[in-house]
Design an enzyme around this catalytic site. Sequence first.
Site, PDB file in Angstrom:
ATOM      1  N   HIS A 368      79.535   1.925  14.788  1.00 51.31           N
ATOM      2  CA  HIS A 368      78.591   0.943  14.233  1.00 51.31           C
ATOM      3  C   HIS A 368      77.655   0.336  15.249  1.00 51.31           C
ATOM      4  CE1 HIS A 368      80.513   0.572  10.213  1.00 51.31           C
ATOM      5  NE2 HIS A 368      81.591   0.907  10.892  1.00 51.31           N
ATOM      6  N   LYS A 559      71.060 -13.296   9.388  1.00 53.32           N
ATOM      7  CA  LYS A 559      71.933 -12.313  10.024  1.00 53.32           C
ATOM      8  C   LYS A 559      72.551 -12.971  11.246  1.00 53.32           C
ATOM      9  CE  LYS A 559      68.156  -9.707  10.495  1.00 53.32           C
ATOM     10  NZ  LYS A 559      68.473  -8.355  10.077  1.00 53.32           N
ATOM     11  N   ARG A 560      73.525 -12.308  11.883  1.00 49.56           N
ATOM     12  CA  ARG A 560      74.053 -12.854  13.123  1.00 49.56           C
ATOM     13  C   ARG A 560      72.910 -13.121  14.100  1.00 49.56           C
ATOM     14  NH1 ARG A 560      79.767 -13.053  13.935  1.00 49.56           N
ATOM     15  NH2 ARG A 560      79.208 -13.744  16.027  1.00 49.56           N
ATOM     16  N   LYS A 565      68.310  -8.684  17.782  1.00 55.13           N
ATOM     17  CA  LYS A 565      67.777  -8.851  16.429  1.00 55.13           C
ATOM     18  C   LYS A 565      66.471  -9.650  16.441  1.00 55.13           C
ATOM     19  CE  LYS A 565      72.416  -8.683  14.331  1.00 55.13           C
ATOM     20  NZ  LYS A 565      72.423  -7.594  13.323  1.00 55.13           N
ATOM     21  N   THR A 667      72.216  -3.982   6.804  1.00 52.89           N
ATOM     22  CA  THR A 667      72.507  -3.885   5.377  1.00 52.89           C
ATOM     23  C   THR A 667      71.872  -5.070   4.645  1.00 52.89           C
ATOM     24  OG1 THR A 667      74.648  -4.889   5.879  1.00 52.89           O
ATOM     25  CG2 THR A 667      74.628  -2.517   5.447  1.00 52.89           C
ATOM     26  N   LYS A 671      69.833  -5.500   0.919  1.00 55.01           N
ATOM     27  CA  LYS A 671      70.058  -6.535  -0.099  1.00 55.01           C
ATOM     28  C   LYS A 671      68.739  -7.226  -0.448  1.00 55.01           C
ATOM     29  CE  LYS A 671      74.528  -6.875   1.972  1.00 55.01           C
ATOM     30  NZ  LYS A 671      75.310  -7.422   3.087  1.00 55.01           N
TER      31      LYS A 671
HETATM   32  C1  26W Z   1      84.891  -5.707  19.746  1.00 57.50           C
HETATM   33  C2  26W Z   1      83.716  -6.586  19.535  1.00 57.50           C
HETATM   34  C3  26W Z   1      82.838  -6.057  18.494  1.00 57.50           C
HETATM   35  C4  26W Z   1      83.041  -6.459  17.189  1.00 57.50           C
HETATM   36  C5  26W Z   1      82.254  -5.951  16.202  1.00 57.50           C
HETATM   37  C6  26W Z   1      81.848  -5.148  18.792  1.00 57.50           C
HETATM   38  C7  26W Z   1      81.068  -4.642  17.806  1.00 57.50           C
HETATM   39  C8  26W Z   1      81.271  -5.032  16.505  1.00 57.50           C
HETATM   40  C9  26W Z   1      80.465  -4.440  15.376  1.00 57.50           C
HETATM   41  C10 26W Z   1      80.098  -3.040  15.691  1.00 57.50           C
HETATM   42  C11 26W Z   1      79.325  -5.266  14.967  1.00 57.50           C
HETATM   43  C12 26W Z   1      78.701  -4.903  13.654  1.00 57.50           C
HETATM   44  O1  26W Z   1      78.951  -5.559  12.675  1.00 57.50           O
HETATM   45  N1  26W Z   1      77.837  -3.881  13.629  1.00 57.50           N
HETATM   46  C13 26W Z   1      76.960  -3.684  12.498  1.00 57.50           C
HETATM   47  O2  26W Z   1      77.521  -2.776  11.572  1.00 57.50           O
HETATM   48  C14 26W Z   1      76.741  -2.720  10.390  1.00 57.50           C
HETATM   49  C15 26W Z   1      77.464  -1.835   9.399  1.00 57.50           C
HETATM   50  O3  26W Z   1      77.429  -0.507   9.810  1.00 57.50           O
HETATM   51  C16 26W Z   1      75.339  -2.231  10.699  1.00 57.50           C
HETATM   52  O4  26W Z   1      74.584  -2.282   9.524  1.00 57.50           O
HETATM   53  C17 26W Z   1      74.695  -3.093  11.776  1.00 57.50           C
HETATM   54  O5  26W Z   1      73.452  -2.541  12.166  1.00 57.50           O
HETATM   55  C18 26W Z   1      75.613  -3.203  12.972  1.00 57.50           C
HETATM   56  O6  26W Z   1      75.074  -4.123  13.916  1.00 57.50           O
END
Ligand code: 26W
Length: 819
Positions: A368, A559-560, A565, A667, A671
């Site tokens: 992701h 969003k975050r 971003k 995503t 929406k």
């Molecule tokens: C371990 C720390 C950590 C936690 C979560 C590192 C990375 C993440 C995720 C990868 C963050 C995340 O939510 N990524 C998002 O995933 C979505 C679903 O596929 C995508 O639409 C977003 O672009 C992506 O940032």
Amino acid sequence: MTAEAILANTRSLDAADTTRDPQALADRIIDCLVHRIGKDQRAAKPHDWLTAAVLTVRDDVIERWMTSTRATQASGAKRVYYLSLEFLIGRLLRDAIANLGRAEEFDAALKLLGVDLAMIEEIEPDAALGNGGLGRLAACFMESLASLNLPAYGYGIRYVNGMFRQRIDDGWQVELPETWLAHGNPWEFERRESAYIIGFGGEVVGTETGAVEWTPDEKIEAVAVDTPVVGWRGERVNTLRLWTARAFDPIRLDAFNAGDHAGALANQVRAETLVRVLYPADSSPAGHELRLRQEYFFSSASIQDIVRRHVQYGNDIRTLHEKAAIQLNDTHPAVSVAELMRLLVDHHGLGFDEAWDITRKTFGYTNHTLLPEALESWPLPLFERLLPRHMQIVYAINARLLKEARRAPGMDDRAISAISLIDEGGERRIRMANLAFAGSHSVNGVAALHTELMKQTVFADLHRLYPDRINNKTNGITPRRWLQQCNPGLTDLIREAIGDGFLDDASRLADLRPFTEDAAFQERFAAIKRANKAALSQHLREVMGVRLDPDALFDVQVKRIHEYKRQLLNIIETVALYDQIRNHPERDWVPRVKLFAGKAASSYHNAKLIIKLTNDVARKINADPAVHGLLSVAFAPNYNVSLAEKIMPAADLSEQISTAGMEASGTGNMKLALNGALTIGTLDGANIEIRDHVGAKDIVIFGLTADEVAAKRADGYRPSEVIEAHPDLNQAISAIETGVFSPGEPDRYRDLMAGLREHDWFMLAADFPSYAEGQREIDRRWTDPAGWRAATIRNVAGMGWFSSDRTIGEYAHDIWSVR
Ligand code: 26W
């Protein structure tokens, strides 16, 4: 019972479905209130009504749940297991009632009791067991799996405290614990009998038979807590199984009797700590021991559960991959690969190679993010201390992997060390992404561009070794929650126009195309948007005291908060616009509301500063009579699924402005467009595919492409030159850096702005001119209402492809081989 008999039974159950008579339903709700909650109707508080309503729906769901499970059992069908450390499910009551098609009935029944359904829906806690996109995707996938009638289990952790609640104090983010379980959780069932022992630490010894024995020195019990997931039209009910922790040896009586009361309960505390809180970081891993313990805890419990189910149904362990497809949601559950190997080899006596073959056929891995800082790796000494047997298994896998790599053509030392499961540069670390890649038959990205970049960057060498493994599965969203439930007005209008086929097959939204130029349809479409904006305004007035004009253009970025971003690009452009309006009050400015929302990781300094800046800018602009009615800015606190459900239907403009190549998919972009917002965005993530589906003329694209970003970085990008060449940009940055928005602390944003002038890693300056131009293009389009409406209707018509039903269909066919 045969499979046919069970299926027939399922049908008869549907036919004999519970009451459709509101009075009878009201009686059942009262019965719940009295007998299960123990409250008199007159004494019942809103929360009691909520619980009574949930228990009533749940009762109806349970039978479908059991028939779904029995039917799968009887048919021997392959099951999908979605392993995710995050499930951002949000509220469930409206979702369940709507998917069962019983919204009107519940509304009427509660009315008979003098209770407002919307009111109790609104007080249901928002289950926020996730950070952002990855967690919400898992929740949309669970809903689509059930809707497509696929037998599936979600596995995760039942965090006592989910994502923190965000409060804004004097413009700053303050994090408060989220207590979603404060009133109990009527949806869940604790399965005390489904418990597994999870070991940590200890020793590994070889036995005389050549087998290996791991004796952990700490044991914790994982207990299953199940939540039903109701699919569309109630066709199928799947299970979300979240693990909670229980001390294996809850009280040490020796210590207690010796007067050491705290010590006696230490095991209990250790167990509870494990499931206490979700790590609130969505980009850089915390690297804490507790996080690795969480990852192993839920992976081990889930894998043990999957293996037990397989064997219990009388299957040979060697056929696991024929009955189970396990999907790893990012690398967080990647240790599952080693755990399955351990069970197959140490507990089921398979040879290593045979076990490895089965493991790889069973797992799939979804990546992701490409952000290098987000790739998880664990210091080898930590991993070895906590999971000594898994360490040996990782070494053994690595030996085979590297042997294979060395035999492949064109692999030099650099490539071999990039493929290795162990990062040898500096402190030795285990690369979880490489482990997940090596242990899976499929590795997928979440949008076309992201998948291509995976092949070119992080996984370039692994991709050369296994060229067939990487594939794309563009993300999607569930149209039930993100259109039907959150936007009933638009849903009704669409149904009137094209019938209800789109409810079962979102691609039928394309049937809306003939209506794009229809003036009457446009009017009604616009009236619905206007009403949604008024409702959002009203809500934000209540929660934060702002007044937003529903006739202004609602420009939203939700969003975050993360530098990639580029909320900062949006804010700087807002400041530049503010300046222009003040300097040219005579021009025909389009009234705009700039709405922001999102959480910043608690340790992410710049992200928190960006929140403060947004609020500082908002304070000044909103108080300035010179721009009154033309520009206002708001930062809505505590962005979560429930707030998103209010914002998506009310947006006119969707800001998707990440530095190209950095947003894996997005995503929220889907929406917003599905609810009739136009997008202003870069050619990043799924924006590219959104453009392809809605049509290039109905989206505003700006900025560098991913290739251009990479080239510019390689060339030596000098942001200060760009900034000086653009006076409006320079002025906006200067205003911020000299304290125009922070007069009490003029230096507050000095470093943040210096970062832009010096390196500007996210290429804000490079994209500013085309972004500002894109915004003026939006203004021009807005001043042609008919043109704007047609464009937004074409957006809705084009967005059906982004249903998570389509995405899950592709996973099912290409990765899981399930029907
Ligand atoms: C371990 C720390 C950590 C936690 C979560 C590192 C990375 C993440 C995720 C990868 C963050 C995340 O939510 N990524 C998002 O995933 C979505 C679903 O596929 C995508 O639409 C977003 O672009 C992506 O940032």
